[in-house]
Design a protein around this motif. Structure first.
Motif, short mmCIF file in Angstrom:
data_model
loop_
_atom_site.label_atom_id
_atom_site.label_comp_id
_atom_site.label_asym_id
_atom_site.label_seq_id
_atom_site.Cartn_x
_atom_site.Cartn_y
_atom_site.Cartn_z
N UNK A 104 24.92 85.00 37.39
CA UNK A 104 25.54 83.80 36.81
C UNK A 104 26.72 84.18 35.91
N UNK A 105 26.60 85.30 35.20
CA UNK A 105 27.72 85.75 34.38
C UNK A 105 28.94 86.07 35.24
N UNK A 106 28.70 86.70 36.39
CA UNK A 106 29.80 86.97 37.33
C UNK A 106 30.41 85.66 37.79
N UNK A 107 29.55 84.69 38.07
CA UNK A 107 30.03 83.39 38.55
C UNK A 107 30.83 82.66 37.47
N UNK A 108 30.42 82.81 36.21
CA UNK A 108 31.08 82.09 35.12
C UNK A 108 32.39 82.75 34.73
N UNK B 226 19.57 76.47 41.08
CA UNK B 226 19.69 75.76 39.80
C UNK B 226 20.87 76.28 38.99
N UNK B 227 20.97 77.62 38.90
CA UNK B 227 22.07 78.19 38.14
C UNK B 227 23.43 77.87 38.74
N UNK B 228 23.55 77.97 40.06
CA UNK B 228 24.83 77.67 40.72
C UNK B 228 25.20 76.21 40.57
N UNK B 229 24.19 75.32 40.62
CA UNK B 229 24.46 73.89 40.46
C UNK B 229 25.01 73.60 39.06
N UNK B 230 24.42 74.23 38.05
CA UNK B 230 24.89 74.02 36.68
C UNK B 230 26.31 74.56 36.51
N UNK B 231 26.54 75.79 36.97
CA UNK B 231 27.87 76.39 36.85
C UNK B 231 28.89 75.61 37.67
N UNK B 232 28.49 75.19 38.89
CA UNK B 232 29.41 74.46 39.74
C UNK B 232 29.83 73.12 39.19
N UNK B 233 28.99 72.53 38.36
CA UNK B 233 29.34 71.24 37.76
C UNK B 233 30.18 71.38 36.50
N UNK B 234 30.24 72.61 35.93
CA UNK B 234 30.96 72.81 34.68
C UNK B 234 32.22 73.64 34.83
#
Length: 466
Positions: free
Chosen positions: A231-235, A273-281
């Motif tokens: 998730x950190x990489x994604x963010x 769940x993590x990707x959905x949260x990051x994808x929305x923000x």
């Protein structure tokens, strides 16, 4: 095919190598045929450098075969020919695109660089065969591998520059490379070593929740750490493809080590769940999701926010115009995709000019290469080799999936390079490293086991036997 007692039947090394040589010859002929077809379609004549091209490509393929015959004589005879076929097809496609890009955008050709990096990658692959005496030696350096992999993984967030919305490149003057391509190999080595040591604890220590066996807190720590890191990489790097490959690789190897479906379910749910949260923000990831859901909205007035490119729509047009048999090499319009035609969207050139038939053939080549990797994992005699081969094959399968799925509209675009086909030195070298490791593990797995030494009583029995 196996014997009656379940032991795999091992072919003799010369027979396997002769089959490999025959298939390498077919790969060379196929590449030269494609190169000639591009020249005939675009210029109306066979390229003048076809003989030199044939001599060089044949020499490189022959040198690779001789190295495998010498240093990995029992390796799977399909792995090297499949890699050479895909690499040759990539050179043909880039040569075809260079002609269109040069005419439309006056862009410099990319095929010479790709040819150079292919040679470097193949040389590194052969160096692995020569220098790595036993793949199990890598297990000693698993913590060094993961430390180096994590440093490379996080480096673009601090030193990299934005490249089309994502931070995945490190540029040092005129030199640039994509560290994420090498990270997956280091992570596969670490996971293989770690799970070899702790797979029993991960498989047995669990609790039952709603009918599923879930890991206990202490054993859940590694998967939670990997989830957080992905998730950190994604963010911070906005690199959806690397994040997906990184986490998917861990889940695949964890399931292979423990055979617990609960790990897969919990891992996938955590990533979704993590990707959905990051994808929305996160705006960049959110824009990729919007472009995936509404590819034709690029031409809407006003244009929806986040949709800044028509590449997804142009890719769908390319696949549609290609039909079943394609327009033929040199008769497509892949230059309408711009720069992306040389990277992940190079698959659209296959779909347009070779049609659905060509697309299926390329996907089957990748699938067969992944299958040989998994076959190597099944044949391996040691747990580390089994898990490492599984991880390498899984990493290749995941990268092909995220690229092919993004281009065809199955999942959002990730921007990753398609192994062997797309232009890029980092991807080319890293993929050949992966091939070298698979060849080394395969050689060890298929090599006949040494016969046990005779005891004193057995030696005496042979001496008095008439």
């Amino acid at each position: 095919m196996g014997a009656g007692d379940g032991t795999p039947v091992r072919r003799s090394a010369p027979r396997a190598r002769n089959a490999e040589l025959l298939m390498l010859g077919f790969a060379v002929v196929l590449t030269l045929f494609g190169y000639a077809c591009v020249g005939l379609a675009v210029d109306g004549e066979v390229p003048g450098d076809l003989l030199w091209y044939a001599a060089g490509f044949s020499a490189v393929a022959g040198a690779a075969h001789l190295a495998v015959r010498r240093f990995a004589p029992y390796a799977d005879p399909l792995i090297l020919p499949l890699a050479v076929t895909l690499s040759g097809l990539g050179l043909v496609l880039l040569h075809r695109l260079d002609i269109s890009y040069g005419t439309r955008f006056h862009a410099s050709p990319s095929e010479p660089n790709q040819l150079m990096w292919s040679g470097i990658g193949l040389a590194v692959c052969l160096a692995i065969l020569v220098l790595l005496k036993d793949h199990r030696h890598l297990q000693r350096y698993m913590y060094v591998m993961i430390f180096g992999a994590l440093v490379l993984l996080m480096a673009p967030a601090f030193f990299g520059q934005d490249s089309y919305g994502a931070k995945r490149w490190i540029r040092l003057g005129a030199l640039s490379f994509q560290p994420g391509e090498f990270v997956k190999i280091g992570i596969a080595v670490f996971f293989a070593g770690y799970l070899t040591l702790y797979k029993d604890a991960l498989a047995l220590a669990s609790r039952r929740v709603l009918g599923f066996y879930l890991p206990r807190g202490r054993q859940f720590g590694p998967i939670a750490a990997v989830w957080l890191l992905s998730l950190l990489v994604l963010i911070f790097e906005r690199d959806l493809g690397t994040s997906l490959i990184f986490f998917g690789l861990f889940v695949i190897m964890l399931y292979a080590a423990t055979e617990r479906g609960s790990w897969v379910i919990s891992g996938v749910l955590m990533f979704v769940v993590g990707a959905a949260v990051v994808g929305s923000l996160e705006p960049h990831v959110k824009g990729r999701v919007s472009a995936w859901l509404h590819p034709m909205s690029y031409w809407d007035t006003p244009r929806p926010p986040g949709i800044i490119s028509d590449q997804s729509a142009q890719a769908l047009f390319s696949f549609g115009s290609g039909g079943v048999l394609g327009t033929g090499l040199g008769h497509g319009h892949s230059d309408l995709l711009g720069f992306a035609g040389r990277s992940d969207f190079i698959l659209t050139s296959v779909g347009e000019e070779l049609g659905l038939t060509g697309m299926m053939a390329v996907i089957l080549l990748y699938a067969l290469l992944v299958e040989r990797g998994l076959r190597t994992a099944l044949d391996a005699r040691d747990a580390f080799g089994k898990l490492l081969a599984t991880g390498l094959a899984g990493a290749l399968a995941l990268q092909v999936f995220v690229v092919g799925g993004g281009v065809t509209g199955l999942i959002p675009l990730t921007g990753k390079a398609l192994p062997f086909l797309a232009a890029g030195g980092s991807s080319q070298v890293a993929t050949w490293v992966l091939i070298g490791l698979l060849l080394k593990i395969s050689d060890s797995a298929r090599r006949p086991a040494p016969e046990p030494a005779l005891g004193v009583d057995e030696q005496a029995t042979q001496l008095i036997r008439p």
